[in-house]
Scaffold this motif. Structure first.
Motif, PDB file in Angstrom:
ATOM      1  N   GLY A 266       0.824  -1.204   0.000  1.00 37.46           N
ATOM      2  CA  GLY A 266       0.000   0.000   0.000  1.00 37.46           C
ATOM      3  C   GLY A 266       0.858   1.254   0.000  1.00 37.46           C
ATOM      4  O   GLY A 266       0.572   2.221  -0.710  1.00 37.46           O
ATOM      5  N   THR A 267       1.930   1.219   0.777  1.00 41.82           N
ATOM      6  CA  THR A 267       2.867   2.343   0.795  1.00 41.82           C
ATOM      7  C   THR A 267       3.529   2.504  -0.564  1.00 41.82           C
ATOM      8  O   THR A 267       3.667   3.625  -1.078  1.00 41.82           O
ATOM      9  CB  THR A 267       3.935   2.130   1.889  1.00 41.82           C
ATOM     10  N   ALA A 268       3.914   1.393  -1.177  1.00 46.57           N
ATOM     11  CA  ALA A 268       4.549   1.440  -2.500  1.00 46.57           C
ATOM     12  C   ALA A 268       3.587   2.014  -3.544  1.00 46.57           C
ATOM     13  O   ALA A 268       3.999   2.798  -4.410  1.00 46.57           O
ATOM     14  CB  ALA A 268       5.013   0.042  -2.907  1.00 46.57           C
ATOM     15  N   ILE A 269       2.323   1.653  -3.456  1.00 47.89           N
ATOM     16  CA  ILE A 269       1.336   2.192  -4.399  1.00 47.89           C
ATOM     17  C   ILE A 269       1.230   3.700  -4.232  1.00 47.89           C
ATOM     18  O   ILE A 269       1.121   4.441  -5.216  1.00 47.89           O
ATOM     19  CB  ILE A 269      -0.035   1.498  -4.228  1.00 47.89           C
ATOM     20  N   GLY A 270       1.264   4.174  -3.007  1.00 47.43           N
ATOM     21  CA  GLY A 270       1.235   5.612  -2.770  1.00 47.43           C
ATOM     22  C   GLY A 270       2.400   6.326  -3.435  1.00 47.43           C
ATOM     23  O   GLY A 270       2.226   7.366  -4.080  1.00 47.43           O
ATOM     24  N   LEU A 271       3.588   5.757  -3.309  1.00 44.30           N
ATOM     25  CA  LEU A 271       4.769   6.348  -3.952  1.00 44.30           C
ATOM     26  C   LEU A 271       4.648   6.287  -5.472  1.00 44.30           C
ATOM     27  O   LEU A 271       4.971   7.263  -6.166  1.00 44.30           O
ATOM     28  CB  LEU A 271       6.037   5.642  -3.488  1.00 44.30           C
TER      29      LEU A 271
END
Length: 135
Positions: free
Chosen positions: A56-61
């Motif tokens: 989820g964090t990677a998708i945000g980036l």
């Protein structure tokens, strides 16, 4: 830059598919562990849950990079679509945080995830359409 735009949009859509798979894995792992007698408490975690959180964090980036790239390309409505993806990703984070206190809102978290994949997929398809000169 169209290729980068298309690749990022496709990567975001694929990442959301993997998010759906990972949360399903988490749920079935919890059920299997509970059936085997494991204590499911605050300190419990499994691969599906951990992956879902990190991805989820990677998708945000990726969404932020996607928005930046959208300003460097000529994809019709590319900036709008990238902005919508970023907005939906922000909403996704907020829904996740609130859903821990109000679990029923988790339904909206799931639906919004599908919306992210849909808009990112539409952006990828739009980037695949050739630009017509003079149109």
């Amino acid at each position: 830059m169209r290729t980068a735009y298309r690749a990022l949009a496709s990567l975001i859509a694929l990442a959301v598919v993997l998010q759906v798979a990972s949360i399903a894995l988490a749920g079935f792992t919890i059920a299997a562990d509970a059936e085997d007698g494991a204590t499911i408490g605050a300190d419990y975690s499994n691969f599906g849950e951990s992956y879902h959180s990190m991805a989820g964090t990677a998708i945000g980036l990726l969404a932020l990079i996607f928005l930046i790239v959208s300003f460097l390309t000529d994809v019709p409505r590319g900036r709008l679509l990238a902005g919508v993806v970023v907005g939906l990703v922000v909403l996704q984070f907020l829904l996740a945080v609130v859903s821990f206190g109000i679990p029923a809102l988790g339904i909206l978290h799931g639906i919004n995830g599908l919306a992210i994949a849909g808009v990112a997929g539409a952006a990828s398809r739009r980037a695949s359409t050739p630009v017509v000169a003079g149109a």
